[in-house]
Design a protein around this motif. Sequence first.
Motif, PDB file in Angstrom:
ATOM      1  N   GLY A 281      -0.022  21.516  12.014  1.00 24.05           N
ATOM      2  CA  GLY A 281      -0.210  22.132  13.314  1.00 24.05           C
ATOM      3  C   GLY A 281       0.957  23.016  13.710  1.00 24.05           C
ATOM      4  N   GLU A 282       0.939  23.483  14.945  1.00 30.53           N
ATOM      5  CA  GLU A 282       1.977  24.389  15.432  1.00 30.53           C
ATOM      6  C   GLU A 282       3.215  23.607  15.851  1.00 30.53           C
ATOM      7  N   TRP A 283       4.386  24.144  15.593  1.00 29.49           N
ATOM      8  CA  TRP A 283       5.635  23.499  15.981  1.00 29.49           C
ATOM      9  C   TRP A 283       6.473  24.459  16.825  1.00 29.49           C
ATOM     10  N   ILE A 284       7.294  23.869  17.690  1.00 25.61           N
ATOM     11  CA  ILE A 284       8.164  24.618  18.591  1.00 25.61           C
ATOM     12  C   ILE A 284       9.606  24.356  18.189  1.00 25.61           C
ATOM     13  N   PRO A 285      10.412  25.391  17.982  1.00 23.96           N
ATOM     14  CA  PRO A 285      11.807  25.169  17.575  1.00 23.96           C
ATOM     15  C   PRO A 285      12.579  24.371  18.618  1.00 23.96           C
ATOM     16  N   SER A 286      13.467  23.530  18.136  1.00 24.36           N
ATOM     17  CA  SER A 286      14.396  22.797  18.996  1.00 24.36           C
ATOM     18  C   SER A 286      15.719  23.555  19.020  1.00 24.36           C
ATOM     19  N   TYR A 287      16.459  23.431  20.130  1.00 24.30           N
ATOM     20  CA  TYR A 287      17.720  24.161  20.232  1.00 24.30           C
ATOM     21  C   TYR A 287      18.705  23.383  21.096  1.00 24.30           C
ATOM     22  N   THR A 288      19.965  23.760  21.010  1.00 26.31           N
ATOM     23  CA  THR A 288      21.009  23.248  21.893  1.00 26.31           C
ATOM     24  C   THR A 288      22.034  24.350  22.108  1.00 26.31           C
ATOM     25  N   ILE A 289      22.485  24.505  23.368  1.00 23.00           N
ATOM     26  CA  ILE A 289      23.409  25.575  23.754  1.00 23.00           C
ATOM     27  C   ILE A 289      24.816  25.007  23.902  1.00 23.00           C
ATOM     28  N   SER A 290      25.823  25.750  23.448  1.00 26.10           N
ATOM     29  CA  SER A 290      27.212  25.321  23.606  1.00 26.10           C
ATOM     30  C   SER A 290      27.586  25.297  25.083  1.00 26.10           C
ATOM     31  N   PRO A 291      28.533  24.436  25.476  1.00 26.74           N
ATOM     32  CA  PRO A 291      28.932  24.361  26.890  1.00 26.74           C
ATOM     33  C   PRO A 291      29.393  25.683  27.481  1.00 26.74           C
ATOM     34  N   ASP A 292      30.014  26.555  26.676  1.00 30.58           N
ATOM     35  CA  ASP A 292      30.438  27.858  27.206  1.00 30.58           C
ATOM     36  C   ASP A 292      29.330  28.896  27.138  1.00 30.58           C
ATOM     37  N   GLU A 293      28.141  28.488  26.664  1.00 29.42           N
ATOM     38  CA  GLU A 293      26.913  29.293  26.658  1.00 29.42           C
ATOM     39  C   GLU A 293      26.984  30.497  25.725  1.00 29.42           C
ATOM     40  N   SER A 294      27.939  30.506  24.804  1.00 28.88           N
ATOM     41  CA  SER A 294      28.088  31.655  23.913  1.00 28.88           C
ATOM     42  C   SER A 294      27.359  31.479  22.585  1.00 28.88           C
ATOM     43  N   ARG A 295      26.998  30.226  22.233  1.00 27.56           N
ATOM     44  CA  ARG A 295      26.363  29.979  20.944  1.00 27.56           C
ATOM     45  C   ARG A 295      25.165  29.048  21.086  1.00 27.56           C
ATOM     46  N   ILE A 296      24.275  29.151  20.121  1.00 26.47           N
ATOM     47  CA  ILE A 296      23.075  28.334  20.086  1.00 26.47           C
ATOM     48  C   ILE A 296      22.913  27.758  18.681  1.00 26.47           C
ATOM     49  N   ALA A 297      22.530  26.498  18.614  1.00 25.22           N
ATOM     50  CA  ALA A 297      22.129  25.879  17.346  1.00 25.22           C
ATOM     51  C   ALA A 297      20.645  25.590  17.447  1.00 25.22           C
ATOM     52  N   PHE A 298      19.897  25.847  16.388  1.00 26.90           N
ATOM     53  CA  PHE A 298      18.456  25.646  16.424  1.00 26.90           C
ATOM     54  C   PHE A 298      17.952  25.267  15.041  1.00 26.90           C
ATOM     55  N   SER A 299      16.714  24.810  15.000  1.00 30.18           N
ATOM     56  CA  SER A 299      16.131  24.371  13.729  1.00 30.18           C
ATOM     57  C   SER A 299      14.806  25.058  13.491  1.00 30.18           C
ATOM     58  N   LEU A 300      14.496  25.289  12.211  1.00 27.74           N
ATOM     59  CA  LEU A 300      13.226  25.860  11.787  1.00 27.74           C
ATOM     60  C   LEU A 300      12.568  24.936  10.773  1.00 27.74           C
ATOM     61  N   GLU A 301      11.269  24.772  10.916  1.00 27.67           N
ATOM     62  CA  GLU A 301      10.512  23.926   9.993  1.00 27.67           C
ATOM     63  C   GLU A 301      10.082  24.733   8.765  1.00 27.67           C
ATOM     64  N   ILE A 302      10.035  24.042   7.647  1.00 26.83           N
ATOM     65  CA  ILE A 302       9.644  24.667   6.388  1.00 26.83           C
ATOM     66  C   ILE A 302       8.579  23.798   5.730  1.00 26.83           C
ATOM     67  N   GLU A 303       7.557  24.432   5.182  1.00 31.32           N
ATOM     68  CA  GLU A 303       6.563  23.701   4.397  1.00 31.32           C
ATOM     69  C   GLU A 303       6.366  24.409   3.066  1.00 31.32           C
ATOM     70  N   GLU A 304       6.648  23.695   2.003  1.00 28.05           N
ATOM     71  CA  GLU A 304       6.440  24.227   0.662  1.00 28.05           C
ATOM     72  C   GLU A 304       5.707  23.203  -0.172  1.00 28.05           C
ATOM     73  N   GLN A 305       4.523  23.590  -0.642  1.00 29.00           N
ATOM     74  CA  GLN A 305       3.698  22.723  -1.483  1.00 29.00           C
ATOM     75  C   GLN A 305       3.497  21.348  -0.841  1.00 29.00           C
ATOM     76  N   GLY A 306       3.250  21.374   0.466  1.00 32.09           N
ATOM     77  CA  GLY A 306       2.955  20.134   1.178  1.00 32.09           C
ATOM     78  C   GLY A 306       4.164  19.339   1.607  1.00 32.09           C
ATOM     79  N   ASN A 307       5.365  19.759   1.201  1.00 33.12           N
ATOM     80  CA  ASN A 307       6.590  19.062   1.596  1.00 33.12           C
ATOM     81  C   ASN A 307       7.199  19.731   2.830  1.00 33.12           C
ATOM     82  N   HIS A 308       7.612  18.919   3.806  1.00 31.97           N
ATOM     83  CA  HIS A 308       8.177  19.435   5.046  1.00 31.97           C
ATOM     84  C   HIS A 308       9.687  19.203   5.065  1.00 31.97           C
ATOM     85  N   GLU A 309      10.422  20.296   5.257  1.00 29.23           N
ATOM     86  CA  GLU A 309      11.868  20.226   5.357  1.00 29.23           C
ATOM     87  C   GLU A 309      12.309  20.995   6.594  1.00 29.23           C
TER      88      GLU A 309
END
Length: 372
Positions: A281-309
């Motif tokens: 199904g559809e997925w929504i990226p997760s994220y977190t912002i640094s306290p000084d608001e200058s940087r973002i960390a986020f994740s992307l889902e991957i599916e290859e041959q039925g394996n999810h990473e």
Amino acid sequence: MIKNKCFFYVTILSLGVALLSGCYGNNESQTTILSKDVLSESGKLNDPIYVTFKEVLDLEPEIDFTDILGVSSKRLLYRKNSQLFQLDLNSQISKNLLAFNPLAISKDLSKALFVDENNLYVYEVQKEASVLIHEDIIDFFDNQIAFIDTMGHYVSYFDNNSLTLKIIDSSNGEIQLIDLEGILNHGSYARPKAHIDGESLYIAMDSQSKLAVYQVNEDGSLIEKLLFPHKEDTILDFQVINGGKQLIFNGVYNKLSGVFLYDLTDASLTRLVSGGKTSEGEWIPSYTISPDESRIAFSLEIEEQGNHETNYYLAGISDARLINTVRIIENENLPAVIAMMAHWAPDSNNLFIKKTAQSGQSRIVEEILIYK
């Protein structure tokens, strides 16, 4: 498996380009521009480029990833046996701070929230002292109580019985009441999310009638800032940044999933990170912002041959776009999204990611990965 204490990690990031026109918010037709740096829903970002320095901290105590509540360069706050502990990261010596279950920790690690006999307290870590801020709290384990600013100055509490959102000043217990009964109209609703940007209070409301983000006046009245007019629209989390000029959120807008940046001045909407679809199904990226608001960390889902990473990324935010994007974790099967697995240092200099043993098959944190 990571064997060295520190090493250089080299990756290349390919960025997608997209452009979309659409309508949204404030009853006006607008153009929605997707940033040139928007990341596409792929798992095809495998071309090696940027260099990032990584350190690894081995963790001796066995701690579930959900029980690590905050990390800095010197200490780690965690929950054990429904009590709050502090771990000195140099000596690996633990200290019991609080004999009550911590409900939340402020992002700067200065304060904790706990309930004793249905009374809500703020525990100040440096002073090792507790302050009563609200009496007769109900249903407090139902994700209703949270710090809504980095330094823990304000606490939000949603009272299900009265449909009232309470914003509590943690220094003196003063309460601002926001009566939401008229907005909710006794229909189906999700609990409101709140955020303070330093000067103004904002809440996201998902009621039976509509989904919107509001700015709250001192008298408790609401000003609609961003309307989600489409049936499929959702908002998972949000934050107001850049001195109240921008609102960042993840969710679905006009059938597009992703992490979005909304300009509160000119009402433009930019999708910084795309979501996507897998066989599950559809997925929504997760994220977190640094306290000084200058940087973002986020994740992307991957599916290859039925394996999810999952791949994790770090990027800067400038002029409503991502800059200097680097992949920091590749093809891992971690037990939760990055918002639950990552902690920013209070000074924003480091990002700490909890890595569980056996590539996600265990909930016990084996290492803390440190990114500069």
